[in-house]
Enzyme design. Structure first.
Site, mmCIF file in Angstrom:
data_model
loop_
_atom_site.group_PDB
_atom_site.id
_atom_site.type_symbol
_atom_site.label_atom_id
_atom_site.label_comp_id
_atom_site.label_asym_id
_atom_site.label_seq_id
_atom_site.Cartn_x
_atom_site.Cartn_y
_atom_site.Cartn_z
ATOM 1 N N HIS A 1 0.825 -1.090 -0.081
ATOM 2 C CA HIS A 1 0.045 0.098 0.117
ATOM 3 C C HIS A 1 0.826 1.301 -0.172
ATOM 4 O O HIS A 1 2.071 1.128 0.226
ATOM 5 C CB HIS A 1 -0.978 0.147 1.241
ATOM 6 N N CYS B 1 3.415 -4.907 6.608
ATOM 7 C CA CYS B 1 2.858 -4.683 5.047
ATOM 8 C C CYS B 1 4.080 -4.011 4.377
ATOM 9 O O CYS B 1 5.267 -3.656 4.989
ATOM 10 C CB CYS B 1 1.824 -3.346 5.263
#
Length: 314
Positions: A157, A173
């Site tokens: 992301h 992440c």
């Protein structure tokens, strides 16, 4: 291998982080390529080596491949002879990512983030308390676009702290520059395979007859006390065997790259110039782009480059 090295001349208002972001390079890469240069004040007239040359990860070249020690993502679209590559921020110590294969299971626009309790507790202990919930928007640590992987709670992301790309900043992440996430989000489809690898030493050739080693700091979560020199030797041997070609190796140069990872591909066969000689021979280009500034330090991609007079600005 893809890309090529570049040199730009810094101005007094430039930072290494600005230059890195403009060329889709991570913090780890720009720092290692320019030892001794102040990242915040490189100084007017300083030659900055931009490490935009890359050794591709080991095959198969399918979908998304993230080399965790390199802190770099490679995307190989199906049925196309092309690769897109972007820097990524990876996990903090004690939050290791799985090494293996999964796929993209969802594409999320304007994600929200309910912060897990253990992450809230970690930030509180560090004296940096964070909210339990982040609504969608430019201040969301998950960015404004996210690709969800099949691993639980692991996304690729954007980020509201783009200067952390190339650092160890996440809880699992993979963080990319917001403008890079826009590119990925448009191209990547649900079902795209994702493979994460632990390859601190990658080897390749660019077709000029030389063999190159690109070295990165090993990630201790995967190889505590590992024999890094042997890992580099194994990578060189495996690539040479796959090409059915024998190179005469400058092993002292290999040892130096293991002891002091550089992130720039360096020729390791004998009678090849060292990296400093190669960099010194590159023509320096002027860097005519405006600093990103505080307004770009959030999850919203910066505006497209515009031209003011005859000078491009971004």
């Amino acid at each position: 291998m893809v890309g090529q090295l570049q040199v730009v001349l810094a101005r007094h208002q430039d930072t290494l982080l600005d230059i890195a972001r403009h060329y889709d390079v991570g913090y780890n890469e720009i720092r290692a390529a320019n030892p001794g240069v102040d990242p915040w004040l490189p100084g007017a007239g300083t030659r900055v080596l931009v490490p935009t040359e890359y050794v591709l990860p080991p095959k198969p070249w399918q979908g998304i491949i993230i080399n965790i020690p390199a802190r770099r993502l490679f995307y190989f679209p199906a049925d196309q002879k092309v690769v897109y590559t972007f820097p990524v921020g990876i996990f903090r110590p004690n939050w290791p990512d799985p090494v293996g294969s999964t796929k993209i299971i969802a594409k999320v626009k304007n994600p929200t983030w309910t912060v897990p309790k253990n992450i809230q507790e970690e930030h509180a202990k560090a004296g940096e308390p964070i909210p339990a919930f982040f609504p969608a928007g430019p201040d969301n640590p998950m960015g404004e676009l996210a690709l969800e992987t099949g691993w639980s709670q692991i996304f690729i992301h954007g980020t509201n702290k783009p200067w952390g790309v190339g650092m160890r900043v996440s809880h699992g992440c993979f963080h990319v520059y917001p403008e890079n996430e826009v590119q990925l989000f448009k191209m990547v489809k649900v079902g795209t395979p994702v493979r994460t690898i632990d390859q601190p030493y990658v080897v390749g050739s660019n077709g000029n007859g030389n063999l190159y080693l690109q070295s990165f700091e090993p990630v201790e979560a995967y190889h505590k006390g590992g024999k890094n020199q042997q890992r580099a030797v194994d990578a060189i041997t495996a690539f040479s065997s796959s090409q059915h070609q024998g190179w005469t190796i400058n092993w002292q140069r290999v040892i130096n790259l293991v002891q002091k990872p550089n992130t720039v591909p360096v020729a390791i066969n004998i009678n090849t110039p060292d990296l400093q000689t190669v960099a010194d021979e590159l023509s320096a280009q002027s860097y005519d782009f405006a600093p990103y500034g505080d307004n770009a330090n959030n999850a919203t991609p910066p505006p497209a480059p515009v031209t003011i007079g005859n000078t491009p600005k971004s």
